[in-house]
Design a protein around this motif. Structure first.
Motif, PDB file in Angstrom:
ATOM      1  N   ALA A 183     -42.332  16.571 -33.356  1.00  0.00           N
ATOM      2  CA  ALA A 183     -41.962  15.245 -33.864  1.00  0.00           C
ATOM      3  C   ALA A 183     -42.047  15.213 -35.383  1.00  0.00           C
ATOM      4  N   THR A 184     -43.082  15.828 -35.919  1.00  0.00           N
ATOM      5  CA  THR A 184     -43.244  15.864 -37.379  1.00  0.00           C
ATOM      6  C   THR A 184     -42.167  16.720 -38.032  1.00  0.00           C
ATOM      7  N   VAL A 185     -41.848  17.844 -37.418  1.00  0.00           N
ATOM      8  CA  VAL A 185     -40.829  18.743 -37.964  1.00  0.00           C
ATOM      9  C   VAL A 185     -39.465  18.058 -38.011  1.00  0.00           C
ATOM     10  N   THR A 186     -39.077  17.414 -36.921  1.00  0.00           N
ATOM     11  CA  THR A 186     -37.759  16.772 -36.885  1.00  0.00           C
ATOM     12  C   THR A 186     -37.697  15.577 -37.839  1.00  0.00           C
ATOM     13  N   PHE A 187     -38.800  14.830 -37.957  1.00  0.00           N
ATOM     14  CA  PHE A 187     -38.813  13.710 -38.905  1.00  0.00           C
ATOM     15  C   PHE A 187     -38.684  14.220 -40.337  1.00  0.00           C
ATOM     16  N   ALA A 188     -39.414  15.282 -40.650  1.00  0.00           N
ATOM     17  CA  ALA A 188     -39.325  15.866 -41.989  1.00  0.00           C
ATOM     18  C   ALA A 188     -37.921  16.412 -42.246  1.00  0.00           C
ATOM     19  N   ALA A 189     -37.311  16.998 -41.210  1.00  0.00           N
ATOM     20  CA  ALA A 189     -35.946  17.511 -41.362  1.00  0.00           C
ATOM     21  C   ALA A 189     -34.966  16.375 -41.637  1.00  0.00           C
ATOM     22  N   TRP A 190     -35.169  15.235 -40.977  1.00  0.00           N
ATOM     23  CA  TRP A 190     -34.292  14.082 -41.218  1.00  0.00           C
ATOM     24  C   TRP A 190     -34.446  13.567 -42.648  1.00  0.00           C
ATOM     25  N   ILE A 191     -35.680  13.370 -43.080  1.00  0.00           N
ATOM     26  CA  ILE A 191     -35.910  12.864 -44.434  1.00  0.00           C
ATOM     27  C   ILE A 191     -35.357  13.841 -45.473  1.00  0.00           C
ATOM     28  N   GLY A 192     -35.651  15.128 -45.302  1.00  0.00           N
ATOM     29  CA  GLY A 192     -35.184  16.129 -46.255  1.00  0.00           C
ATOM     30  C   GLY A 192     -33.665  16.222 -46.294  1.00  0.00           C
ATOM     31  N   SER A 193     -33.042  16.233 -45.119  1.00  0.00           N
ATOM     32  CA  SER A 193     -31.577  16.326 -45.061  1.00  0.00           C
ATOM     33  C   SER A 193     -30.923  15.078 -45.628  1.00  0.00           C
ATOM     34  N   LEU A 194     -31.501  13.915 -45.328  1.00  0.00           N
ATOM     35  CA  LEU A 194     -30.961  12.655 -45.847  1.00  0.00           C
ATOM     36  C   LEU A 194     -31.028  12.614 -47.369  1.00  0.00           C
ATOM     37  N   LEU A 195     -32.159  13.002 -47.915  1.00  0.00           N
ATOM     38  CA  LEU A 195     -32.298  13.022 -49.377  1.00  0.00           C
ATOM     39  C   LEU A 195     -31.326  14.012 -50.000  1.00  0.00           C
ATOM     40  N   ALA A 196     -31.178  15.174 -49.376  1.00  0.00           N
ATOM     41  CA  ALA A 196     -30.252  16.180 -49.910  1.00  0.00           C
ATOM     42  C   ALA A 196     -28.817  15.654 -49.932  1.00  0.00           C
ATOM     43  N   VAL A 197     -28.414  14.970 -48.865  1.00  0.00           N
ATOM     44  CA  VAL A 197     -27.063  14.410 -48.809  1.00  0.00           C
ATOM     45  C   VAL A 197     -26.880  13.331 -49.875  1.00  0.00           C
ATOM     46  N   LEU A 198     -27.859  12.439 -50.020  1.00  0.00           N
ATOM     47  CA  LEU A 198     -27.729  11.347 -50.988  1.00  0.00           C
ATOM     48  C   LEU A 198     -27.776  11.857 -52.428  1.00  0.00           C
ATOM     49  N   VAL A 199     -28.598  12.871 -52.676  1.00  0.00           N
ATOM     50  CA  VAL A 199     -28.635  13.461 -54.024  1.00  0.00           C
ATOM     51  C   VAL A 199     -27.295  14.100 -54.351  1.00  0.00           C
ATOM     52  N   ALA A 200     -26.778  14.895 -53.413  1.00  0.00           N
ATOM     53  CA  ALA A 200     -25.486  15.553 -53.649  1.00  0.00           C
ATOM     54  C   ALA A 200     -24.364  14.527 -53.759  1.00  0.00           C
ATOM     55  N   TRP A 201     -24.391  13.495 -52.914  1.00  0.00           N
ATOM     56  CA  TRP A 201     -23.362  12.457 -52.954  1.00  0.00           C
ATOM     57  C   TRP A 201     -23.371  11.739 -54.303  1.00  0.00           C
ATOM     58  N   THR A 202     -24.567  11.393 -54.782  1.00  0.00           N
ATOM     59  CA  THR A 202     -24.672  10.674 -56.053  1.00  0.00           C
ATOM     60  C   THR A 202     -24.180  11.531 -57.210  1.00  0.00           C
ATOM     61  N   GLN A 203     -24.547  12.800 -57.187  1.00  0.00           N
ATOM     62  CA  GLN A 203     -24.139  13.696 -58.260  1.00  0.00           C
ATOM     63  C   GLN A 203     -22.644  13.988 -58.216  1.00  0.00           C
ATOM     64  N   GLY A 204     -22.116  14.186 -57.013  1.00  0.00           N
ATOM     65  CA  GLY A 204     -20.729  14.632 -56.905  1.00  0.00           C
ATOM     66  C   GLY A 204     -19.715  13.523 -56.759  1.00  0.00           C
ATOM     67  N   VAL A 205     -20.087  12.416 -56.087  1.00  0.00           N
ATOM     68  CA  VAL A 205     -19.148  11.326 -55.835  1.00  0.00           C
ATOM     69  C   VAL A 205     -19.309  10.209 -56.854  1.00  0.00           C
TER      70      VAL A 205
END
Length: 373
Positions: free
Chosen positions: A216-238
């Motif tokens: 449960a902790t691993v999947t939650f951390a994966a969601w938070i990490g992946s979400l932040l990565a997408v939003l960081v890349a989106w903000t920088q690129g879009v």
């Protein structure tokens, strides 16, 4: 009904408002209050067959909302033909009588409001979707991101949050007045243990690990990490500004996206892409997916895979990807290979959509005042 048993309906109808006391042959009540009121009304219909007609109407409404989103976003008309091809989605709506179609209906309405720049309406509808099932919260990061970047300075942003919370309170008022802790712990339980035999996405994970708190902790951390990565890349690129810089400017009550003249608005196509992409991140990293969860994101699959990935990937491969997703959801019970295939396609789609969005030119709609703001 499938999810709120007749016994649970009878208990609520008799006047019981303590969530911990509402139990039935399907176990304790584990969904928010609007779910209760919807299935209470459905319990009044004369037969299961009539209820199936109601769900068929909900299915058609979901199709209509998805088509409306595609039209406003400018998606090619032919991609809409793919919206009705899913056998599993047909079954979830008309045969299984799950609450997920109602949640999807309200969430899709919220997205339609967002692409039409009616942000207060989007907040109201997304809160109502969350009051049916907590899964609608997977859309919330995208909604809040769009608010911060384009529509809502800190004061107005807090009003949106207050409105979102107020709707939850109003819908659940009878239960909150009786036992707030029982309602919150039941309707929004985060510590639930899922059964390995029903998972669609992690069948290849050993059962001992799957049911553990570690997973449960691993999947939650994966969601938070992946979400932040997408939003960081989106903000920088879009958006073309660093995320940290944009948030700092917003906190200082300056526009996160520097513009001159009229207010800069995001393209409707980009709003829809971000909402469905963020949902797909949540799907890919979910602790467990049950078969009815497919409707959470199905209506965005053709949009992302066929249109937003673009011609960098041959059309035949993009259609094949949709076919593989559908195949994975139709293998019952799931197998190691079907779960691994589903995860691989999800991750590939996320990466390809994000890469395609970052390559597209930034075209913003100019408006002196955003609608409904």
């Amino acid at each position: 009904m499938q999810l709120l048993s007749e016994l649970q309906v009878a208990i609520v109808a008799s006047g019981e408002r303590d969530y911990s006391m509402v139990r039935g042959d399907t176990g304790p009540l584990v969904y928010p209050a609007l779910h209760v009121w919807i299935y209470w009304l459905l319990s009044l219909v004369p037969s299961i067959r009539v209820a199936q007609y109601v769900f068929a109407i909900v299915y058609l409404a979901n199709l209509a909302l998805a088509m409306a989103i595609y039209c406003v976003a400018g998606a090619p008309a032919w991609t809409m033909a793919l919206l009705s091809v899913s056998r599993r989605v047909h079954s979830i709506h008309a045969l299984r009588l799950f609450n997920d179609p109602f949640c999807t209906l309200l969430a899709s309405a919220a997205l339609l409001a967002a692409v039409k720049r009616r942000m207060w309406a989007a907040t109201v509808l997304l809160s109502l979707a969350t009051a049916v099932k907590m899964s609608a919260l997977l859309f919330l990061p995208a909604h809040l991101y769009i608010l911060v970047m384009y529509y809502a300075p800190p004061g107005r942003f807090m009003l949106h949050l207050a409105l979102f919370a107020a709707i939850q309170v109003v819908v659940a008022a009878p239960f909150l007045a009786t036992s707030p802790s029982a309602y919150i712990s039941g309707a929004f339980e985060l510590s639930r243990t899922f059964q390995h035999q029903w998972t669609v996405n992690w069948r290849f994970i050993p059962e001992a690990l799957f049911v553990s708190q570690t997973w449960a902790t691993v999947t939650f951390a994966a969601w938070i990490g992946s979400l932040l990565a997408v939003l960081v890349a989106w903000t920088q690129g879009v958006v073309r500004v660093p995320l940290v810089s944009a948030v700092y400017r917003w906190m200082m009550c300056h526009p996160p996206v520097p513009v001159t003249g009229d207010t800069s608005q995001p393209e409707p196509s980009r709003v829809a892409a971000l909402w469905w992409l963020v949902m797909l991140v949540g799907i890919a990293t979910a602790r467990s997916l049950h078969y009815q969860f497919y409707v959470w994101y199905w209506f965005g699959v053709p949009y992302l895979v066929i249109w937003r990935i673009g011609s960098t990937i041959p059309l035949l491969l993009r259609i094949t990807a949709i076919g593989l997703i559908e195949l994975s959801w139709n293998v019952f019970p799931s197998r190691n290979w079907s779960s691994a295939m589903l995860l691989g396609v999800h991750v590939s789609v996320i990466a390809l959509v994000l890469a395609a969005e970052l390559k597209r030119p930034v075209l913003r709609v100019k408006s002196s005042k955003p609608k409904n703001e």
